[in-house]
Design an enzyme around this catalytic site. Structure first.
Site, PDB file in Angstrom:
ATOM      1  N   TYR A 198      -6.228  -1.965  -8.144  1.00  0.00           N
ATOM      2  CA  TYR A 198      -5.457  -1.404  -7.032  1.00  0.00           C
ATOM      3  C   TYR A 198      -5.078  -2.523  -6.057  1.00  0.00           C
ATOM      4  CZ  TYR A 198      -4.360   1.162  -2.767  1.00  0.00           C
ATOM      5  OH  TYR A 198      -3.740   1.634  -1.642  1.00  0.00           O
ATOM      6  N   ILE A 253       0.831  -1.207   0.000  1.00  0.00           N
ATOM      7  CA  ILE A 253       0.000   0.000   0.000  1.00  0.00           C
ATOM      8  C   ILE A 253       0.867   1.259   0.000  1.00  0.00           C
ATOM      9  CG2 ILE A 253      -1.526   1.396   1.469  1.00  0.00           C
ATOM     10  CD1 ILE A 253      -3.077  -1.150   2.072  1.00  0.00           C
ATOM     11  N   VAL A 258       2.438   1.754  -3.473  1.00  0.00           N
ATOM     12  CA  VAL A 258       1.511   2.197  -4.505  1.00  0.00           C
ATOM     13  C   VAL A 258       1.077   3.642  -4.252  1.00  0.00           C
ATOM     14  CG1 VAL A 258      -0.807   1.854  -5.457  1.00  0.00           C
ATOM     15  CG2 VAL A 258       0.693  -0.110  -5.094  1.00  0.00           C
ATOM     16  N   GLU A 259       0.836   3.975  -2.991  1.00  0.00           N
ATOM     17  CA  GLU A 259       0.291   5.299  -2.677  1.00  0.00           C
ATOM     18  C   GLU A 259       1.295   6.430  -2.901  1.00  0.00           C
ATOM     19  OE1 GLU A 259      -2.714   6.273  -1.978  1.00  0.00           O
ATOM     20  OE2 GLU A 259      -3.621   4.287  -1.875  1.00  0.00           O
ATOM     21  N   THR A 260       2.494   6.297  -2.364  1.00  0.00           N
ATOM     22  CA  THR A 260       3.428   7.438  -2.404  1.00  0.00           C
ATOM     23  C   THR A 260       4.876   7.057  -2.705  1.00  0.00           C
ATOM     24  OG1 THR A 260       3.819   7.289  -0.002  1.00  0.00           O
ATOM     25  CG2 THR A 260       2.039   8.760  -0.739  1.00  0.00           C
TER      26      THR A 260
END
Length: 257
Positions: free
Chosen positions: A235, A33, A36-38
């Protein structure tokens, strides 16, 4: 992302292991997570959160079929953000985040920060920008709150029996786990091994591959929990596969903790 994830896991293995023990969420899911996010904090957004939330709250495109609902959502997010900034004695115009108002390394919306962020380093404050412990613990706590099941797989391979296949019925619930193993099989989905003994509901997940044939997996409640972070089967699979790939490259002593 893979090399960055490997460096992140090696640097923060203790916090990842502690979060897994506390919340039941495997370290590779948290790592997936955050990657993928930042990209582990590399890209946390460059929009003023105040501007993003205000625009979406009061100037959401009227032609959107859910414009009223989305405007109401962002008004509540703006309220959470302003309350949070007031309590922190911070300047609202200084906070930066995504074009949708998400912020910090885990890209939490303000309501998620209010409801799910945790002070995992126990320093008396929650910091999702600078405290690695806090954002690792907060992501794991978020998934636990959305019914992550300790020790359960996220998905299984699935094949089809063309003689019994009822694809319309299998696809109707979308990503929501709905079918027991028996009802899944009765509609032509074939599960083997561990999947055939799965105790909970399943969903048929379709993943389109451009001009190639789609891929399918049987998604569990844990697959669905990841989609509560972002409502997309793509996602969830990206998170899972990134985390698994990083884990596979870890030194053996870390991968087996």
């Amino acid at each position: 992302r893979i090399p960055a994830g490997l460096a992140f896991w090696q640097a923060h293995a203790a916090d990842l292991a502690r979060a897994e023990k506390a919340y039941g969420v495997p370290a590779e899911i948290v790592v997936g997570i955050l990657g993928v996010e930042t990209i582990y904090g590399r890209e946390m957004g460059r929009f003023r959160v105040l501007d993003a939330l205000s625009t979406l709250a009061f100037d959401f495109p009227e032609q959107h079929p859910r414009a009223a609902e989305r405007s109401a959502f962002f008004r509540k997010e703006l309220e959470h953000f302003l309350v949070e900034q007031h309590r922190a004695k911070a300047k609202p115009s200084a906070a930066l985040g995504s074009y949708a108002g998400a912020g910090g390394l885990p890209q939490f919306m303000p309501s998620s920060r209010a409801n799910f962020a945790v002070d995992f380093d126990r320093d008396g404050r929650i910091d999702l920008v600078r405290s690695t412990s806090d954002f690792i613990g907060s992501v794991a706590h978020y998934l636990q709150a959305f019914n992550w099941q300790r020790g359960m797989a996220t998905h299984y391979p699935v094949a089809f029996d063309s003689a019994r296949l009822d694809m319309d019925a299998l696809m109707a619930p979308d990503i929501l786990p709905t079918f027991s193993v028996a009802s899944f099989s009765a509609k032509g989905a074939v599960l083997d091994g561990e999947a055939a003994a799965h105790p909970g509901p399943l969903a048929l997940i379709e993943l389109l591959n451009g001009g190639d044939a789609p891929s399918y997996v049987a998604g569990t409640e844990n697959f669905y929990a990841i989609t509560r972070y972002n409502w997309s089967s793509y996602y969830a699979m990206a998170v899972i596969e990134l985390g698994q790939t990083v884990k596979a490259r870890l030194p053996a002593q870390l991968a087996t903790r």
